[in-house]
Write a protein that holds these residues in place. Structure first.
Motif, PDB file in Angstrom:
ATOM      1  N   LEU A 159      32.225 -81.356  12.949  1.00 45.25           N
ATOM      2  CA  LEU A 159      32.202 -80.752  11.617  1.00 45.25           C
ATOM      3  C   LEU A 159      31.940 -81.862  10.609  1.00 45.25           C
ATOM      4  CD1 LEU A 159      32.675 -78.363   9.636  1.00 45.25           C
ATOM      5  CD2 LEU A 159      35.099 -78.993   9.630  1.00 45.25           C
ATOM      6  N   ALA A 160      30.802 -81.806   9.949  1.00 44.45           N
ATOM      7  CA  ALA A 160      30.439 -82.807   8.944  1.00 44.45           C
ATOM      8  C   ALA A 160      30.619 -82.205   7.560  1.00 44.45           C
ATOM      9  CB  ALA A 160      28.989 -83.240   9.139  1.00 44.45           C
ATOM     10  N   LEU A 161      31.178 -82.996   6.649  1.00 42.51           N
ATOM     11  CA  LEU A 161      31.507 -82.504   5.319  1.00 42.51           C
ATOM     12  C   LEU A 161      30.949 -83.424   4.246  1.00 42.51           C
ATOM     13  CD1 LEU A 161      35.232 -81.669   6.078  1.00 42.51           C
ATOM     14  CD2 LEU A 161      33.434 -79.989   5.724  1.00 42.51           C
ATOM     15  N   ALA A 162      30.612 -82.843   3.096  1.00 47.12           N
ATOM     16  CA  ALA A 162      30.210 -83.639   1.952  1.00 47.12           C
ATOM     17  C   ALA A 162      31.359 -84.540   1.521  1.00 47.12           C
ATOM     18  CB  ALA A 162      29.779 -82.719   0.808  1.00 47.12           C
ATOM     19  N   ALA A 163      31.023 -85.578   0.780  1.00 50.72           N
ATOM     20  CA  ALA A 163      32.032 -86.571   0.408  1.00 50.72           C
ATOM     21  C   ALA A 163      33.159 -85.978  -0.425  1.00 50.72           C
ATOM     22  CB  ALA A 163      31.362 -87.715  -0.352  1.00 50.72           C
ATOM     23  N   ASP A 164      32.872 -84.923  -1.161  1.00 45.91           N
ATOM     24  CA  ASP A 164      33.887 -84.331  -2.028  1.00 45.91           C
ATOM     25  C   ASP A 164      34.574 -83.125  -1.398  1.00 45.91           C
ATOM     26  OD1 ASP A 164      31.780 -82.589  -2.062  1.00 45.91           O
ATOM     27  OD2 ASP A 164      31.689 -82.370  -4.249  1.00 45.91           O
ATOM     28  N   ARG A 192      24.954 -83.386  12.103  1.00 45.32           N
ATOM     29  CA  ARG A 192      25.915 -84.476  11.948  1.00 45.32           C
ATOM     30  C   ARG A 192      25.774 -85.190  10.603  1.00 45.32           C
ATOM     31  NH1 ARG A 192      28.925 -86.714  16.015  1.00 45.32           N
ATOM     32  NH2 ARG A 192      28.797 -85.651  18.033  1.00 45.32           N
ATOM     33  N   ASN A 193      24.555 -85.384  10.144  1.00 47.07           N
ATOM     34  CA  ASN A 193      24.400 -86.098   8.868  1.00 47.07           C
ATOM     35  C   ASN A 193      23.748 -85.255   7.775  1.00 47.07           C
ATOM     36  OD1 ASN A 193      21.768 -86.107   9.810  1.00 47.07           O
ATOM     37  ND2 ASN A 193      21.823 -88.261  10.445  1.00 47.07           N
ATOM     38  N   THR A 194      23.657 -83.953   7.992  1.00 46.20           N
ATOM     39  CA  THR A 194      23.079 -83.087   6.960  1.00 46.20           C
ATOM     40  C   THR A 194      23.841 -83.159   5.638  1.00 46.20           C
ATOM     41  OG1 THR A 194      21.900 -81.553   8.400  1.00 46.20           O
ATOM     42  CG2 THR A 194      22.732 -80.664   6.336  1.00 46.20           C
ATOM     43  N   PRO A 195      25.179 -83.063   5.613  1.00 44.24           N
ATOM     44  CA  PRO A 195      25.868 -83.197   4.321  1.00 44.24           C
ATOM     45  C   PRO A 195      25.653 -84.569   3.683  1.00 44.24           C
ATOM     46  CG  PRO A 195      27.299 -82.128   5.911  1.00 44.24           C
ATOM     47  CD  PRO A 195      26.118 -82.647   6.684  1.00 44.24           C
ATOM     48  N   LEU A 210      20.782 -77.385  -4.369  1.00 39.74           N
ATOM     49  CA  LEU A 210      21.930 -76.712  -3.754  1.00 39.74           C
ATOM     50  C   LEU A 210      22.292 -77.497  -2.499  1.00 39.74           C
ATOM     51  CD1 LEU A 210      20.852 -72.957  -4.057  1.00 39.74           C
ATOM     52  CD2 LEU A 210      22.454 -74.211  -5.523  1.00 39.74           C
ATOM     53  N   ARG A 211      23.416 -78.175  -2.544  1.00 42.08           N
ATOM     54  CA  ARG A 211      23.803 -79.014  -1.413  1.00 42.08           C
ATOM     55  C   ARG A 211      24.226 -78.191  -0.206  1.00 42.08           C
ATOM     56  NH1 ARG A 211      28.577 -82.650  -2.415  1.00 42.08           N
ATOM     57  NH2 ARG A 211      29.286 -80.735  -3.412  1.00 42.08           N
ATOM     58  N   GLU A 212      23.821 -78.651   0.946  1.00 35.62           N
ATOM     59  CA  GLU A 212      24.402 -78.177   2.200  1.00 35.62           C
ATOM     60  C   GLU A 212      25.613 -79.068   2.426  1.00 35.62           C
ATOM     61  OE1 GLU A 212      20.826 -78.984   4.147  1.00 35.62           O
ATOM     62  OE2 GLU A 212      19.860 -77.141   3.478  1.00 35.62           O
ATOM     63  N   HIS A 213      26.783 -78.552   1.987  1.00 36.26           N
ATOM     64  CA  HIS A 213      27.952 -79.425   1.879  1.00 36.26           C
ATOM     65  C   HIS A 213      28.872 -79.381   3.094  1.00 36.26           C
ATOM     66  CE1 HIS A 213      29.710 -75.904  -0.736  1.00 36.26           C
ATOM     67  NE2 HIS A 213      29.325 -75.517   0.444  1.00 36.26           N
ATOM     68  N   ALA A 214      28.497 -78.620   4.094  1.00 36.10           N
ATOM     69  CA  ALA A 214      29.247 -78.625   5.352  1.00 36.10           C
ATOM     70  C   ALA A 214      28.304 -78.184   6.465  1.00 36.10           C
ATOM     71  CB  ALA A 214      30.457 -77.703   5.282  1.00 36.10           C
ATOM     72  N   LEU A 221      25.447 -74.263   9.018  1.00 37.04           N
ATOM     73  CA  LEU A 221      25.755 -75.041   7.818  1.00 37.04           C
ATOM     74  C   LEU A 221      26.114 -74.093   6.680  1.00 37.04           C
ATOM     75  CD1 LEU A 221      23.181 -74.795   5.636  1.00 37.04           C
ATOM     76  CD2 LEU A 221      22.135 -76.418   7.202  1.00 37.04           C
ATOM     77  N   TRP A 222      26.755 -74.677   5.672  1.00 35.98           N
ATOM     78  CA  TRP A 222      27.124 -73.944   4.461  1.00 35.98           C
ATOM     79  C   TRP A 222      26.430 -74.587   3.272  1.00 35.98           C
ATOM     80  CZ3 TRP A 222      30.248 -74.827   8.565  1.00 35.98           C
ATOM     81  CH2 TRP A 222      30.979 -73.757   9.081  1.00 35.98           C
ATOM     82  N   ARG A 223      25.743 -73.774   2.476  1.00 34.78           N
ATOM     83  CA  ARG A 223      24.983 -74.257   1.319  1.00 34.78           C
ATOM     84  C   ARG A 223      25.583 -73.662   0.045  1.00 34.78           C
ATOM     85  NH1 ARG A 223      19.651 -72.129   2.049  1.00 34.78           N
ATOM     86  NH2 ARG A 223      19.192 -73.939   3.347  1.00 34.78           N
TER      87      ARG A 223
END
Length: 791
Positions: free
Chosen positions: A397-402, A513-516, A540-544, A569-571
């Motif tokens: 599970l990859a997540l945006a920094a925030d 893995r590195n999309t966010p 629109l970020r793909e943040h997860a 992914l979640w956008r």
């Protein structure tokens, strides 16, 4: 009032009766007298079986006032029906161009909307066939007394009983729409077909009256785009054109535009063989041009199947109809988040073309009839994702920094849903903390996960958690869905192993893995740039993102489609970014013509009240300028076609643009030392020459979007294409003048550029037309193209 075309007999009560087994009797229809009829109508509405009308709480005075209002409105009327002289039913008729359906139905003269309420059954027993006779009497009244050519109804999608009764009298269901606070099944009856029930045919869209226009359009498009890509060359014949293909000869009229764009008059298109007329067939045309198109023998069947599927989709869209260009340009009449959301999704579901350049643009090989109706974006349907618990040891599970994991699930799933997931695992004796949640498209679950990943389910590395509660609407990019239950929640994009437009639409866990991180970096570049901020451009970020790799396919270092079956992914949703009075539409809408041939872009210009050139310049400043700026200042490119841009519109004019689909599409075209990027996202770095970098504008924007819009505006008499391209040049020049020190000072006004072709890519390899890891090497050129803004 939220009245269905319904009846209390259908909604749970027995049919209205006098005595068991009696004939329906004499049915008559007369205008309602509010003073005389209010009491009896109120008694019908108060019956529990009339709940679909949502008026059961009204007293007699309130019902009288309601009926008085209807009768006073020139766009509405109420009618009392009698059986052998006794009150038996209430019918309402209305003008759908002025009442209720103004946002969703392209009304024509002779259209009449209708509601029907049949009285509850008295104690004496039911009359067999009465409701059917009443329905028949009302539609015949609409035809004979009101001159209706078409009758339109909008029953609640849940009211399956009345839908069956509608079909019995000849109504055909078109599509689901949001109207008057409910999800309704828009249905229509041509009054010359009263009593002809054909809606029980699962493939009714494949009848000649729907397939022939689809064939005509696709043959015209194929000739136009194959000519544009210089694979064929029609010859002039009199005031028209001729194309010899195999044993067939095609003749047509066409307008030629810049960028070698052909606008073919579809009504003029004919095909002859040996001098005799022959029906148009897109598959036949492909076979006749087989040697010219260069399709490998082993892939010919796949391409023909994508053509067939594209035709089936087009025929279904033809049968279903859609809102008019003016309605799409105007948007919903109701304001707020609900209105903006409905308006945005009206546009998403109304698109008919797919990609404007690709001929086989709606393959979706793998969808059956029921699945097409459920999951194709033009169906306007809703679905719920299946959820799996995936063992953490095999999942990333990859997540945006925030974004933290806890915050992510709190924003996307309710506490109750997560508690239910955990409880399911605990009942199996599993530790919920050892698992993470993955959304799966229902089609993917049925056809891939439950089969291809059976061992993983058996080991409980994957655990089925059932459907989630939120409803989602499919988007044009077939793998993505918009949350209709809570529009502020993220889009969800999942692997969907259908073959569509040259690709099997899976998703790579490795890319996830590195999309966010890619999205964070791109968003930081965009947010920090004052030029982009000045035009309101954002992403629109793909943040997860999540991917499962515990399967056997990932235990061997061999690439296979099975390695891209289970990822998501979640956008971010654009809805929270809207200001008062703003609404959204996909930029693909600018290339859309409705069933009458009217263009959305022309309607938007009319709606705005702006001069056409001024409207175009505002759009280009919101769209083209950011694309050029990102390329020339940051060496950053996107895939800026119509489906990947969301336009923010106010009063018909574009005020800003939002880019999406970043993780798989964004790229840095310079070297690391020219544009440093974080090491963990260096997969997006693809150094290319200046000439190839410029194709990000010439091919993706000029050839992929602007040539179509320019031709539409020219053909519609809204803006001459010469002036259109002057405005494009002015936008390019203004940016260059404002940024003399740009990192990559590309000259976008060179006389010619390389003609990079899209259909040639798909024809060369219908299964995987581009190597995503090395897209540059995949390009196919067809000589030089004259630059419409070249000096």
């Amino acid at each position: 009032m939220s009245a269905d075309v319904t009846s209390t007999a259908l909604a749970g009560a027995p049919e209205a009766t006098v005595s068991a087994g009696a004939a329906p009797g004499l049915l008559t229809v007369e205008p309602v007298d509010p003073d005389r009829d209010a009491a009896v109508v109120q008694s019908w509405l108060a019956h529990p079986a009339s709940s679909w009308w949502e008026m059961g709480q009204l007293d007699v005075v309130e019902v009288r006032d309601y009926l008085t209002g209807v009768q006073a409105d020139p766009a509405q009327a109420a009618w009392l029906g009698r059986r052998d002289g006794e009150p038996c039913f209430l019918a309402e008729t209305y003008d759908p161009s002025a009442v209720l359906l103004t946002d969703v139905w392209a009304a024509e003269p002779g259209d009449v909307g209708m509601h029907l309420l049949v009285a509850p059954a008295p104690a004496g027993g039911r009359v067999h066939g009465l409701t059917s006779a009443v329905m028949r009497a009302v539609v015949e009244h609409c035809r004979d007394a009101l001159g209706a050519r078409r009758i339109v109804v909008e029953p609640d999608v849940r009211n399956t009983a009345v839908q069956a009764k509608n079909a019995e009298v000849g109504f055909r269901a078109l599509r689901a729409v949001d109207v008057d606070g409910k999800r309704a099944l828009l249905s229509v009856l041509e009054t010359d077909r009263i009593g002809v029930s054909d809606d029980d045919e699962p493939a009714a869209h494949l009848r000649p009256e729907h397939l022939e226009p689809a064939e005509r359009h696709l043959v015209a498009k194929a000739i136009a785009e194959f000519t544009h890509e210089r694979m064929i060359a029609p010859t002039q014949e009199g005031d028209g054109w001729r194309l010899d293909a195999g044993d067939s000869t095609y003749r047509f009229r066409a307008r030629q535009h810049v960028l070698e764009h052909w606008a073919i008059d579809e009504t003029s298109l004919t095909r002859t063989r040996g001098g005799a007329p022959v029906a148009l067939s897109a598959q036949d045309l492909v076979l006749e041009l087989r040697d010219v198109l260069g399709i490998p023998d082993e892939l010919l069947g796949t391409y023909l199947e994508e053509i067939a599927s594209t035709l089936a989709s087009a025929a279904a869209k033809h049968r279903r109809g859609g809102p008019s260009a003016a309605q799409l340009a105007r948007g919903r009449s109701d304001g707020g988040v609900a209105g903006a959301t409905a308006s945005f999704q009206d546009v998403e579901s109304a698109m008919t073309e797919g990609h404007p350049a690709f001929v086989a643009a709606n393959g979706r090989i793998g969808f059956g009839l029921d699945e097409y109706r459920a999951f194709a974006p033009e169906s306007g349907g809703r679905f719920r994702y299946r959820w799996l618990a995936a063992r953490r040891a095999h999942t990333h599970l990859a997540l945006a920094a925030d974004r933290t994991e806890q915050a992510h699930w709190e924003s996307e799933l309710s506490e109750t849903v997560v508690a239910g997931f955990r409880s399911t695992l605990e009942r199996r004796g599993l530790d919920p903390d050892d698992y993470v949640w993955i959304p799966v498209h229902p089609w993917q679950w049925q056809h891939r996960i439950a089969v291809t990943f059976a061992p993983d389910l058996g080991r409980q590395d994957l655990v089925d958690l059932g459907e989630g509660p939120d409803e989602y609407q499919p988007q044009q990019s077939i793998r993505t869905a918009f949350n209709r239950t809570d529009p502020t929640r993220s889009y969800v994009k999942t692997a969907l192993a259908v073959q569509n437009m040259g690709f099997l639409r899976g998703m790579s866990p490795a890319y996830m893995r590195n999309t966010p991180a890619v999205n964070d970096w791109v968003a930081s570049i965009v947010a920090a740039d004052p030029t982009l901020a000045s035009v309101g451009f954002s992403v629109l970020r793909e943040h997860a993102a999540i991917g499962y790799t515990g399967d056997a396919y990932h235990r061997v270092d061999v690439s296979s489609p099975q390695r891209k079956m289970l990822a998501a992914l979640w956008r971010e949703s654009p809805i929270p970014r809207l200001a008062e009075g703003e609404r959204l539409l996909t930029m693909a809408a600018l290339l859309h013509r409705d069933a009458s041939g009217d263009a959305v872009v022309s309607a938007l210009i009319e709606e705005s009240g702006l001069p056409a050139a001024a409207w175009v310049r505002r759009w280009l400043d919101a769209y083209l300028l950011p694309v050029v700026h990102c390329l020339t200042v940051h060496d950053l490119v996107f895939m800026p076609h119509g489906e990947n841009l969301v336009l923010v519109v106010r009063d018909g004019a574009v005020v800003r643009a939002v880019m999406k689909d970043i993780g798989e599409e964004a790229a840095v075209l310079g070297r690391h030392d020219d544009r440093p990027v974080p090491a963990d996202i260096d997969r997006i770095v693809h150094p290319v020459s200046d000439d190839e970098a410029a194709l990000a504008v010439f091919t993706d924007v000029f050839d992929g979007v602007l040539r179509f819009v320019a031709a539409i505006l020219d053909d519609d008499g809204v803006l001459p294409e010469g002036r259109f391209w002057e405005v494009v040049g002015e936008c390019i020049d203004a940016h260059a003048a404002a940024h003399p020190d740009r990192r990559r000072p590309l000259d976008l006004r060179v006389p010619t550029f390389e003609h990079s072709c899209l259909n040639r890519l798909q024809l060369r390899n219908t299964l995987s037309m581009v190597d995503l890891a090395d897209q540059s090497a995949s390009l196919i050129r067809a000589g030089a193209m004259a630059n419409p803004i070249g000096r």
